[in-house]
Write a protein that holds these residues in place. Structure first.
Motif, PDB file in Angstrom:
ATOM      1  N   UNK A 257       0.833  -1.208   0.000  1.00  0.00           N
ATOM      2  CA  UNK A 257       0.000   0.000   0.000  1.00  0.00           C
ATOM      3  C   UNK A 257       0.867   1.257   0.000  1.00  0.00           C
ATOM      4  N   UNK A 258       2.010   1.210   0.686  1.00  0.00           N
ATOM      5  CA  UNK A 258       2.919   2.353   0.683  1.00  0.00           C
ATOM      6  C   UNK A 258       3.492   2.569  -0.716  1.00  0.00           C
ATOM      7  N   UNK A 259       3.880   1.464  -1.358  1.00  0.00           N
ATOM      8  CA  UNK A 259       4.436   1.565  -2.701  1.00  0.00           C
ATOM      9  C   UNK A 259       3.397   2.078  -3.691  1.00  0.00           C
ATOM     10  N   UNK A 260       2.157   1.628  -3.521  1.00  0.00           N
ATOM     11  CA  UNK A 260       1.083   2.080  -4.408  1.00  0.00           C
ATOM     12  C   UNK A 260       0.941   3.593  -4.348  1.00  0.00           C
ATOM     13  N   UNK A 261       1.036   4.148  -3.136  1.00  0.00           N
ATOM     14  CA  UNK A 261       0.938   5.615  -2.998  1.00  0.00           C
ATOM     15  C   UNK A 261       2.189   6.301  -3.517  1.00  0.00           C
ATOM     16  N   UNK A 262       3.347   5.702  -3.267  1.00  0.00           N
ATOM     17  CA  UNK A 262       4.593   6.256  -3.798  1.00  0.00           C
ATOM     18  C   UNK A 262       4.520   6.346  -5.318  1.00  0.00           C
TER      19      UNK A 262
END
Length: 391
Positions: free
Chosen positions: A25-30
């Motif tokens: 989920x962090x990577x998706x936002x990044x």
């Protein structure tokens, strides 16, 4: 504001990824960080001129920042100002607060200064300013356990005037602590320089001043370095903190960390600190590392939200423009599924020089030596790369 080269503190072997897991989920936002936004905001910051503390240009920059946050949907109640006086003129820090869901009274501060001294300061510190804006845009509706304050300081170049005022009048009042801080994450001069090898980023920890917070700062900076490896293509270089807006916080015992460019441009505090002399792709990559780390520090939700399902608006991020520097031919390499596109080459004043449709090889033999912007546009998005013509 930096005046000496940072010092290597620890090798990368001093930490590992063990215990700090990659979160999709962090990577998706990044992945939602927009190169087009980064480039446009760097240009916009540069166009505001020399933003000396207390000047009209300085005030214009403050208002430009406020308008950005309003356009992202932040409520007026979340946007506050902290005023101080310098040479008889008023200047202001800008603070945007996003309330946490579990620890609303404990704050992660991510900060950078927006004042400049001689030139427009696109690297020092339009780069940090731009990254704060993009992180705030993306995290607007993302729950975080800790509250987050996006803080834009003025007066940094005169010796942390804005951050000192904020620490002594907001974080503390009459030496009594008013705000509990988890960490202060400062971003200063991460613009790089086109033509440099911009593959590393300095991760700064506190190893001086009050010694009681040094080990905590080092631990937090090791986490910052891990996030850099997890969520960006950059390699972290551990270094010492000094000469920027985290220092007033450190003096009060708070835990600090920060980013600073590894391969210095040396354009800071000169008329050469302009958009033409920074590397927007480097700022984009530092932004990825910063957003990954900010989510980690503030403990953003690991649940994929409906808003996270939106396709990255920069679907052309995989584009390659090479060689750089180029001579007579410039190659455009796109994702295989990208069939229809336009290519525009403009000079640094925004004047269109060349354009073509669906051409993957551009004849640049007629261009003179210098720096140009290459924009590739599809039906839904566009992306910009900076290139140098050097014959």
């Amino acid at each position: 504001m930096k005046k000496i080269t940072t010092i290597l503190l620890l090798s990368l072997s001093a930490y590992s990824l063990h215990g700090q897991n990659f979160i999709q989920a962090y990577q998706t936002r990044v992945n939602k960080i927009s190169q087009a936004n980064i480039t446009a905001n760097l240009q916009g910051f540069g166009n505001l001129g020399v933003k000396t503390t207390g000047s009209t240009e300085n005030t214009n920059a403050l208002n430009w920042l406020k308008a950005k946050y309003q356009s992202y949907g932040y409520d007026p109640s979340q946007i506050t100002e902290d005023s101080f006086t310098y040479n008889g003129n008023t200047s202001k820090n800008l603070i945007i607060t996003k309330t946490g869901t579990v620890y609303p009274n404990i704050y992660v501060i991510i900060c950078g200064h927006y004042d400049t001294v001689v030139g427009p300061g696109v690297s020092d510190n339009g780069s940090g300013t731009t990254i704060l804006l993009e992180a705030a845009r993306i995290l607007k509706d993302v729950p975080t356990e800790y509250s987050v304050k996006f803080v834009h300081f003025s007066g940094e170049e005169q010796g942390y005037l804005g951050s000192s005022h904020y620490v002594n009048n907001v974080v503390f009042q009459n030496n009594a602590r008013q705000l509990n801080l988890k960490v202060v994450f400062n971003i200063d001069q991460v613009g790089g320089k086109i033509g440099n090898s911009n593959t590393n980023i300095n991760c700064e920890s506190d190893q001086s001043g009050q010694t009681g917070n040094n080990s905590a700062s080092l631990a937090m900076t090791q986490q910052l370095a891990t996030c850099t490896t997890l969520y960006s293509p950059l390699q972290p270089t551990m270094s010492n903190a000094y000469n920027s807006d985290y220092m007033p916080f450190e003096n009060k015992g708070d835990i600090i960390t920060g980013f600073y460019e590894t391969n210095r441009s040396n354009n800071e505090h000169t008329i050469n600190d302009t958009f033409a002399n920074v590397d927007p792709v480097y700022v984009f990559n530092v932004g990825k590392a910063a957003l990954g780390a900010l989510q980690h520090f503030a403990v953003a939700t690991t649940t994929t939200l409906a808003t996270d399902d939106i396709t990255n608006e920069d679907s052309l991020e995989a584009i390659r423009v090479y060689p750089n520097p180029a001579q007579d031919v410039l190659h455009i390499e796109l994702p295989k599924d990208q069939k229809n596109f336009k290519v525009e080459i403009s000079d640094m004043n925004g004047r269109l020089i060349l354009n073509a449709e669906n051409e993957k090889k551009m004849n640049t033999s007629g261009l003179t030596n210098g720096t140009y912007m290459v924009t590739v546009k599809s039906d839904k998005t566009s992306i910009t790369r900076k290139i140098i013509i050097e014959k």
